[in-house]
Structure formats: structure tokens, C-alpha cells
Write a protein that holds these residues in place. Structure first.
Motif, mmCIF file in Angstrom:
data_model
loop_
_atom_site.group_PDB
_atom_site.id
_atom_site.type_symbol
_atom_site.label_atom_id
_atom_site.label_comp_id
_atom_site.label_asym_id
_atom_site.label_seq_id
_atom_site.Cartn_x
_atom_site.Cartn_y
_atom_site.Cartn_z
ATOM 1 N N ALA A 218 5.402 -3.870 -3.722
ATOM 2 C CA ALA A 218 4.139 -3.460 -4.352
ATOM 3 C C ALA A 218 3.655 -2.127 -3.783
ATOM 4 C CB ALA A 218 3.095 -4.551 -4.141
ATOM 5 N N GLU A 219 2.542 -1.657 -4.302
ATOM 6 C CA GLU A 219 1.981 -0.371 -3.855
ATOM 7 C C GLU A 219 1.795 -0.351 -2.343
ATOM 8 O OE1 GLU A 219 -1.622 0.451 -6.026
ATOM 9 O OE2 GLU A 219 -0.620 -0.124 -7.894
ATOM 10 N N ASN A 220 2.166 0.770 -1.746
ATOM 11 C CA ASN A 220 1.997 0.978 -0.301
ATOM 12 C C ASN A 220 2.715 -0.045 0.575
ATOM 13 O OD1 ASN A 220 0.063 3.313 -0.233
ATOM 14 N ND2 ASN A 220 -1.124 1.865 -1.460
ATOM 15 N N ALA A 221 3.659 -0.726 0.034
ATOM 16 C CA ALA A 221 4.420 -1.680 0.856
ATOM 17 C C ALA A 221 5.732 -1.024 1.296
ATOM 18 C CB ALA A 221 4.694 -2.950 0.068
ATOM 19 N N HIS A 222 6.277 -1.542 2.383
ATOM 20 C CA HIS A 222 7.488 -0.944 2.955
ATOM 21 C C HIS A 222 8.520 -2.014 3.259
ATOM 22 C CE1 HIS A 222 4.975 2.564 3.339
ATOM 23 N NE2 HIS A 222 4.087 1.815 3.961
ATOM 24 N N LEU A 223 9.713 -1.770 2.757
ATOM 25 C CA LEU A 223 10.761 -2.760 2.966
ATOM 26 C C LEU A 223 11.995 -2.111 3.580
ATOM 27 C CD1 LEU A 223 12.253 -5.492 2.469
ATOM 28 C CD2 LEU A 223 12.796 -4.651 0.180
ATOM 29 N N ILE A 245 10.148 -0.592 -6.974
ATOM 30 C CA ILE A 245 9.248 -0.045 -5.961
ATOM 31 C C ILE A 245 8.070 0.615 -6.668
ATOM 32 C CG2 ILE A 245 9.064 1.568 -4.025
ATOM 33 C CD1 ILE A 245 12.238 1.119 -3.950
ATOM 34 N N HIS A 246 6.893 0.186 -6.292
ATOM 35 C CA HIS A 246 5.685 0.712 -6.936
ATOM 36 C C HIS A 246 5.079 1.838 -6.108
ATOM 37 C CE1 HIS A 246 6.392 -3.257 -8.760
ATOM 38 N NE2 HIS A 246 5.948 -2.657 -9.866
ATOM 39 N N GLN A 247 4.025 2.420 -6.622
ATOM 40 C CA GLN A 247 3.444 3.639 -6.052
ATOM 41 C C GLN A 247 3.287 3.598 -4.532
ATOM 42 O OE1 GLN A 247 0.280 5.216 -8.340
ATOM 43 N NE2 GLN A 247 -0.613 6.293 -6.612
ATOM 44 N N ASN A 248 3.686 4.699 -3.887
ATOM 45 C CA ASN A 248 3.610 4.851 -2.424
ATOM 46 C C ASN A 248 4.453 3.832 -1.654
ATOM 47 O OD1 ASN A 248 1.697 6.928 -2.759
ATOM 48 N ND2 ASN A 248 0.031 5.441 -2.801
ATOM 49 N N ASN A 275 5.206 9.072 -5.535
ATOM 50 C CA ASN A 275 5.247 9.009 -4.072
ATOM 51 C C ASN A 275 6.051 7.842 -3.523
ATOM 52 O OD1 ASN A 275 3.666 11.314 -3.284
ATOM 53 N ND2 ASN A 275 1.933 10.207 -4.181
ATOM 54 N N CYS A 276 7.041 7.438 -4.225
ATOM 55 C CA CYS A 276 7.904 6.380 -3.703
ATOM 56 C C CYS A 276 9.026 7.028 -2.898
ATOM 57 C CB CYS A 276 8.567 5.603 -4.835
ATOM 58 S SG CYS A 276 7.437 4.637 -5.804
ATOM 59 N N GLU A 277 9.566 6.262 -1.985
ATOM 60 C CA GLU A 277 10.722 6.751 -1.240
ATOM 61 C C GLU A 277 11.789 5.668 -1.216
ATOM 62 O OE1 GLU A 277 9.839 8.528 2.673
ATOM 63 O OE2 GLU A 277 11.698 7.558 3.327
ATOM 64 N N GLY A 278 12.993 6.053 -1.563
ATOM 65 C CA GLY A 278 14.091 5.090 -1.526
ATOM 66 C C GLY A 278 15.258 5.665 -0.740
ATOM 67 N N ASN A 279 15.676 4.962 0.306
ATOM 68 C CA ASN A 279 16.799 5.425 1.124
ATOM 69 C C ASN A 279 17.917 4.399 1.083
ATOM 70 O OD1 ASN A 279 15.266 7.698 2.213
ATOM 71 N ND2 ASN A 279 14.103 6.097 3.276
ATOM 72 N N LEU A 302 8.555 8.444 -12.151
ATOM 73 C CA LEU A 302 7.326 9.248 -12.100
ATOM 74 C C LEU A 302 7.458 10.368 -11.061
ATOM 75 C CD1 LEU A 302 4.483 6.551 -12.443
ATOM 76 C CD2 LEU A 302 5.363 8.113 -14.195
ATOM 77 N N PRO A 303 6.533 11.342 -11.090
ATOM 78 C CA PRO A 303 6.661 12.503 -10.190
ATOM 79 C C PRO A 303 6.543 12.164 -8.706
ATOM 80 C CG PRO A 303 5.024 12.911 -11.925
ATOM 81 C CD PRO A 303 5.385 11.468 -11.995
ATOM 82 N N HIS A 304 7.014 13.124 -7.893
ATOM 83 C CA HIS A 304 6.804 13.112 -6.443
ATOM 84 C C HIS A 304 7.470 11.960 -5.703
ATOM 85 C CE1 HIS A 304 3.990 16.464 -6.488
ATOM 86 N NE2 HIS A 304 3.388 15.907 -7.531
ATOM 87 N N SER A 305 8.587 11.529 -6.166
ATOM 88 C CA SER A 305 9.292 10.517 -5.390
ATOM 89 C C SER A 305 10.533 11.134 -4.774
ATOM 90 C CB SER A 305 9.668 9.324 -6.262
ATOM 91 O OG SER A 305 8.525 8.534 -6.475
#
Lengths: 432, 252
Positions: A218-223, A245-248, A275-279, A302-305
Motif C-alpha cells: 500500500a501507499e508508503n509501505a516498504h517491502l 506497489i502503490h504511491q510512495n 514515487n514508487c521504487e522497485g529493486n 505513473l510519473p516519478h518512479s
């Protein structure tokens, strides 16, 4: 004269779906999955997505009994042996895909763990059966049509969980059966959690593990999700892992494949918000006839990921490595950064590598890069070390370890990182 | 200490060394000079055991041992050290870990117990001072992202750590500014003892202002064509190599 009509594996899988499994809450989903499977069947030899990994042929030649593998005897010692040294973790045990609640232990105040059949409709509506799409991959359809039950893990809002969750997946079949494993993880807003999954073979006999893991971040969560595959040389695994992965939100995976028969990892990240990040990090050390295929897919909506991907492999003997990395950047996803790298060292002339980056970019203001390399050991570096008195074998070990370590250095969980490091070092020390 | 007799070597079928003779005794410094492509660096590489070079004739004995029979690592363990012209960058291998492995492999070969972490670190500190190398460089991956000067300094640092009997400096001066040159030369001079020897391979006389050779040899077309004292290097600096080529091609 009688003609014998040979059933295909698809038919046999369909014939062996347990009675009752297609009733109840999953009824509709399963019906759709069965339909889909009937239409498409398992991948054919010429299927673009599976052309380097003849998994259906392997199943056909190895799997003789299409009934599902039942739970086997697992001792407490066997479980204790698989726990990562020094790691204080919640431990969830899967016995041939069946969740063993009695052998598992977790903090019931911090996280919710339930059988899928016992999860509420509301909980399942958060993505179960829709994140891992039936029509995306025949093995997701197969798992959806076939699974008897699975596990739902819910991380409530605003929890940063210090303890990782260790998923121990024990697999064994004396008659070459299939293990269906199904996990749905929901991580609520502002939470952070680490999962470590270990795939273990209890003996050297063939089995086919068909696992599907779907996750909503969810938003602002980190896994952080790490997976270690140390399976026997006859095993077959097709893993479908898909995350929304949702926003941030951020996601980091590390898939370390050290042994197995034929493994196919499908890993998909859907960066749904901005603003999502996926590694995605991966390491495969292959010897003998081991075949490991990593297909990854990251979708920037969406933008900025940002997405970063580094997969590295060392291939010896008659092993085969396959890498396919898809990156989609949708038209709306401006200011995307997407990086992908796949590097390989081939130690044998008989090892085979197929690597393919696949970028589809519709936005015009993005930074994307990709690169793949396949080569031998660096002779100049080897000579340099030897010229300082380091024996050739040790010098090779040092260089290969340094190559592999780059991937491991991205693993945030210290205990798991040093465990992997040690496993890799042992492998390199024993002549690979 | 080192005795090279009629050494012939080729790379990919092309003969590069065509009969080199050289005697080096303990305590001596020999400079090998010569125009580009004369075989200077090939000689250094052949001595260190680089695989691409094939020895087709001749012999090299080092302290009575047939050097050509030994693997590169055993040559190093016997006490031969090559300071590389182009030190290799090795990402992921820390300088410290690399050196500790190297030092202990050499010690093991010589029947000495490995150095523990404490003793190794104090040895490192001592030698770091000697070659004025920054601790920060050594906490990084081996040579990775080092400037040309830093790489050369690291070579001399490794030389100091491994304490070889014979050091071969292959164009160690190339790419160095005057300050770095002084530091590197100073390191080499401090490491000099009556028991060890140094071969300095260089194109220019410049380095020899700081590392004073006992003998200067000129290599041309794969053979040593002229030997002399340090004055020969001065003469080469002044007049270039053409007069030597002339002498060889048109003997009076």
C-alpha cells in the motif's frame, strides 16, 4: 487395433483437481482458471515466453503422478536446521505447500496469518486472485485452478516489523507429484516488513513446485523480499511472483538460486503509483545440468518512479541460465528512471546463456538503461593476483566471489546476507 | 641471483625477445632501457610468468631454481615481484583482503605461520608510512577508480608488504608527475637491502635520477645491445636512441 490417446499434462492436471476445491469462495476464480487452462494449455515448445526453458516437456517426462503431493513427515530438527543462523524471525512452515500452523510461530499481535479459506472476503478483495493474473501466465492459471488452500498474511497499517518473516517451504514427493503453493500478502500503509523465503528439498526425488505469491504494497509501505532456492537436481519449480506497489511504496527483492533441476522464476512489479521504487536483484550459481530462468517484468504506470535491476550469474558444467528483463514505461510515466543490468561469467564451454533485455517505452522524458554481458573469467585480473603469490584456484575464487558479492551487497537483512555469502563462498571454495 | 641466458620469447608466433643475456646479483640495481617496442616490457612479463608469452629458447634461473618451470604464483612466492605497468582494477576485492591473502600465501609457501589480523594490520601501517599511501585508498576495492599515480603507489606498497628478493619495476614512472615519482622512488630506495635486487624497466632517464642504477642496459630488437654504468642513461637522455640503432645497423 486400439489407438491410445495420450493425455497431455494439461489434461492430467485438470483431471486431478481435487473435488471440492472448486467450490466455495474461490469458485468463480477457479472456474475461470480452468477455462483459461483448457484454452491455452501449458506453454508449447515454440511459446516465445518459454522458448529457452522447455518446462512443459520436463514436466511431461518427470511427473508421473498428477495427484497433489500430500504433507510429509517433517521433524522439529529439520525445521531448526533451516533457520538462518543468528536470525530472530517469525517462522511459517509450508509442508508440500500445505501451511503447517502448528510448526509455525508468529507474533499474533503484530501480524495476521490465516488460511485463505478462512480469510474474510474483505481481506481477499485487497488483491487476491487479481494481482497474479490468470491470463498472464499459464502456470498462474494452473496454480489457481489447482490449489487446495493457501495462506493470507496481513501486515496492519503503520507497523515497522523488526523481525523478518521466514517462509520455509519443504518439498518432497516419492512419486513425482506436484506441490501447489499459494500465498497472498497484504501490506497496509506506512508499514515495513522483510520476508525471507527458503525453498528446500527434503530428498533427491523429483517434484514439481508450482507456487504463486501475490502481494499488495500500500501507499508508503516498504517491502523487502528475499528468496533462496536450494533444491535437488531433479526438482522442477515454476514460481510466479507478482507485486502491486502503490504511491510512495518501495519494494526490493533478492532471488538467490544455488541449485535445482529446472527453475523458472517469473517476477513482476507493477509500479501503480508515483514515487514508487522497485529493486530487483538476483544471483544464480549454476553447475551440473541446472537450468535457471529468471523472467522479470517491471511496469511503470505513473510519473516519478524508479526501478533498479541487477542479475548476475556464474555458469559451470552443462548448466543453462536464462534472463529476460522487461521494462514497460507507460505514456503517463514521465520522469521514470529504470535501470537494468545482467552480467554473466561462463566457466565452461558447455554452459549456455540466453539473455534478453526488453524495453518498451512510451513516455518521452525518462532515463532508462540496460546492459548485458557474458564473458569468461578476467585473465588479466587472474594474472595480477597470481603475480602476488595467490594460487590460481584461490585467485579464481576471490574474483568470482567479488562478482557475486555485488548482488548480495544489496540484501538489507544482515543475517540473510551473510548466510548467502557463506553459502556462495563454500560453493566457490569447493571448486564450484 | 638471476641469470638469464639466450632468452627467446614470442607472442602469438611473433618473436619479441631474440637472445637476452643478463646477470643480476644481490644488492644490485639494473636499469633496462630501450625504444618503444624493443622488448623491455616483454622481458618483465616473461620473468613474471605471463601466459601469452611463449619461451622458445634459453633459460632463466633464479636463486638456482629454473624460473620458467614455475607458475606465476610460485615465482612470486620464490621472491619475484613485478610492479605492473598497468595495474589491474579489481572491483569487489578489497585491497586489505587481497594483500592479507597474498602475504599469507607467500608465508605458507615459505613454511611460515600466517599473520593474524593484528600483526597484519601493524605491518600494513608500517609499510603505508614508507610509501606515503592513504589509508582511504586501501579500504577501497583493489585499484578501482585509482588515479594513475595512486595505482603506481599501490604497486610499491605491495612491494613493501611482500618484501621480494627481486623487484621488477615495469615502466613504473609512466604517467607519474614529479612528486609521485619522488615518493615512488623513495619507497624503492628504502626497501633496498644488500640481499635484494631491482630491475627498473624504463623508457626515460628521469626515474634513474632518483633510483640510481649500478648498471644500465639498452635493449633493442629483442637483445641487450649495450651495457654500461649510469652515465649511459644520461647519454641516452641527451642523444636519444638513434645513435644506438645506428651503431647496431651500421657497425663501423
Amino acid at each position: 487395433m486400439t489407438t491410445i490417446i495420450k493425455n497431455t499434462p494439461t489434461d492430467l492436471f485438470l483431471d486431478n483437481i481435487p473435488q471440492g476445491a472448486s467450490e466455495g469462495v474461490f469458485n468463480q476464480l477457479k472456474t475461470t482458471a480452468v477455462q483459461k487452462l483448457r484454452e491455452t494449455g501449458l506453454p508449447k515448445a515454440k511459446d516465445e515466453e518459454y522458448k529457452y526453458t522447455p518446462i512443459s516437456r520436463r514436466i511431461e517426462s518427470s511427473i508421473s503422478n498428477f495427484q497433489h503431493a500430500a504433507p510429509v513427515e517433517i521433524t522439529q530438527e529439520q525445521i531448526a536446521k533451516e533457520i538462518i543462523p543468528g536470525m530472530d524471525a517469525e517462522v511459517l512452515v509450508f509442508n508440500n505447500g500445505h501451511f503447517d500452523a502448528q510448526r509455525s510461530r508468529w507474533d499474533k499481535d503484530a501480524i495476521q496469518v490465516a488460511l485463505l479459506s478462512e480469510a474474510s472476503e474483505e481481506a481477499l478483495a485487497k488483491g487476491f486472485g487479481s494481482i497474479a493474473k490468470i491470463d498472464k501466465d499459464p502456470f498462474t492459471a494452473l496454480n489457481t485452478a489447482s490449489f487446495e488452500d493457501g495462506v493470507f498474511i496481513d501486515i496492519p497499517q503503520g507497523k515497522t516489523l523488526k523481525k523478518p518473516i521466514l517462509l520455509l517451504s519443504f518439498n518432497q514427493s516419492s512419486v513425482g507429484q506436484t506441490v501447489f503453493s499459494r500465498v497472498f500478502i497484504n501490506i497496509e500503509k506506512h508499514s515495513e516488513i522483510t520476508f525471507i523465503e527458503k525453498i528446500i528439498s527434503l530428498d533427491e526425488e523429483v517434484y514439481f513446485l508450482n507456487d504463486v505469491t501475490e502481494i499488495s504494497v500500500a501507499e508508503n509501505a516498504h517491502l523487502y523480499y528475499y528468496k533462496l532456492q536450494q533444491e535437488n537436481r531433479n526438482s522442477i519449480e515454476v514460481s510466479n511472483f507478482e507485486t502491486d506497489i502503490h504511491q510512495n511504496g518501495t519494494f526490493s527483492s533478492g532471488v538467490v538460486s544455488l541449485s535445482g533441476g529446472m527453475i523458472r522464476n517469473n517476477l513482476s512489479l507493477n509500479l501503480l503509483g508515483s514515487n514508487c521504487e522497485g529493486n530487483m536483484y538476483g544471483l544464480y550459481l549454476l553447475n551440473g545440468k541446472t537450468h535457471v530462468d529468471n523472467h522479470t517484468n517491471v511496469d511503470h504506470i505513473l510519473p516519478h518512479s524508479e526501478s533498479n535491476e541487477l542479475y548476475k550469474g556464474i555458469l559451470a558444467d552443462n548448466s543453462r541460465g536464462v534472463f529476460n528483463g522487461k521494462i514497460f514505461v507507460r505514456q503517463e510515466a514521465q520522469k521514470t528512471n529504470a535501470f537494468q543490468q545482467n552480467n554473466n561469467i561462463l566457466l565452461s564451454e558447455d554452459a549456455i546463456l540466453n539473455t534478453k533485455p526488453q524495453l518498451e517505452i512510451w513516455a518521452d522524458d525518462v532515463k532508462c538503461s540496460h546492459g548485458c554481458t557474458a564473458g569468461q573469467m578476467d585473465d588479466e585480473a587472474l594474472f595480477y593476483l597470481q603475480a602476488r603469490g595467490i594460487g590460481k584456484e584461490m585467485a579464481k575464487g576471490l574474483l568470482l566471489f567479488a562478482f557475486a558479492e555485488e548482488v548480495l551487497s544489496h540484501i538489507k537483512n544482515e543475517e540473510f546476507r551473510s548466510y548467502c555469502s557463506q553459502q556462495v563462498q563454500e560453493r566457490l571454495g569447493s571448486g564450484f | 641471483m638471476l641469470s638469464i641466458k639466450n632468452l627467446h620469447a614470442s607472442v602469438e608466433g611473433t618473436a619479441i625477445l631474440k637472445g637476452v643475456d643478463l646477470e643480476v646479483k644481490a644488492g644490485e640495481i639494473h636499469a633496462i632501457m630501450g625504444p618503444n617496442g624493443s622488448g623491455k616490457s616483454t622481458l618483465a612479463s616473461v620473468l613474471a610468468g605471463r601466459e601469452e608469452y611463449e619461451v622458445t629458447e634459453g633459460s632463466v634461473t633464479f636463486k638456482g631454481v629454473d624460473l620458467l618451470e614455475l607458475s606465476p604464483e610460485d615465482r612470486a612466492r620464490e621472491g619475484v615481484f613485478l610492479a605492473f605497468q598497468y595495474p589491474v582494477e579489481i572491483p569487489g576485492v578489497s585491497s586489505t583482503n587481497f594483500l592479507r591473502t597474498a602475504v599469507n600465501q607467500v608465508r605458507e609457501y615459505r613454511g611460515q605461520a600466517p599473520l593474524d589480523a593484528v600483526k597484519f594490520l601493524s605491518l600494513m601501517k608500517e609499510k603505508m608510512k614508507l610509501v606515503e599511501i592513504d589509508q582511504k585508498l586501501l579500504s577501497r576495492s583493489l585499484n578501482e577508480g585509482f588515479s594513475g599515480g595512486e595505482k603506481k603507489r599501490n604497486e610499491i606498497f605491495q612491494l613493501a608488504m611482500l618484501e621480494p628478493k627481486l623487484a621488477i619495476l615495469d615502466e613504473t614512472d609512466s604517467g607519474l608527475d614529479i612528486d609521485a615519482l619522488r615518493v615512488v622512488a623513495n619507497g624503492v630506495n628504502q626497501l633496498r637491502t644488500p640481499e635484494n635486487a631491482t630491475i627498473v624497466v624504463t623508457h626515460y632517464q628521469r626515474l634513474l635520477d632518483y633510483i640510481i642504477p649500478d648498471f644500465v642496459h639498452v635493449i633493442y630488437e629483442g637483445r641487450i645491445v649495450k651495457s654500461g654504468s649510469k652515465e649511459l642513461a644520461m647519454e641516452l637522455e641527451e642523444k636519444g636512441y638513434d645513435w644506438i640503432k645506428e651503431e647496431i645497423e651500421n657497425p663501423a
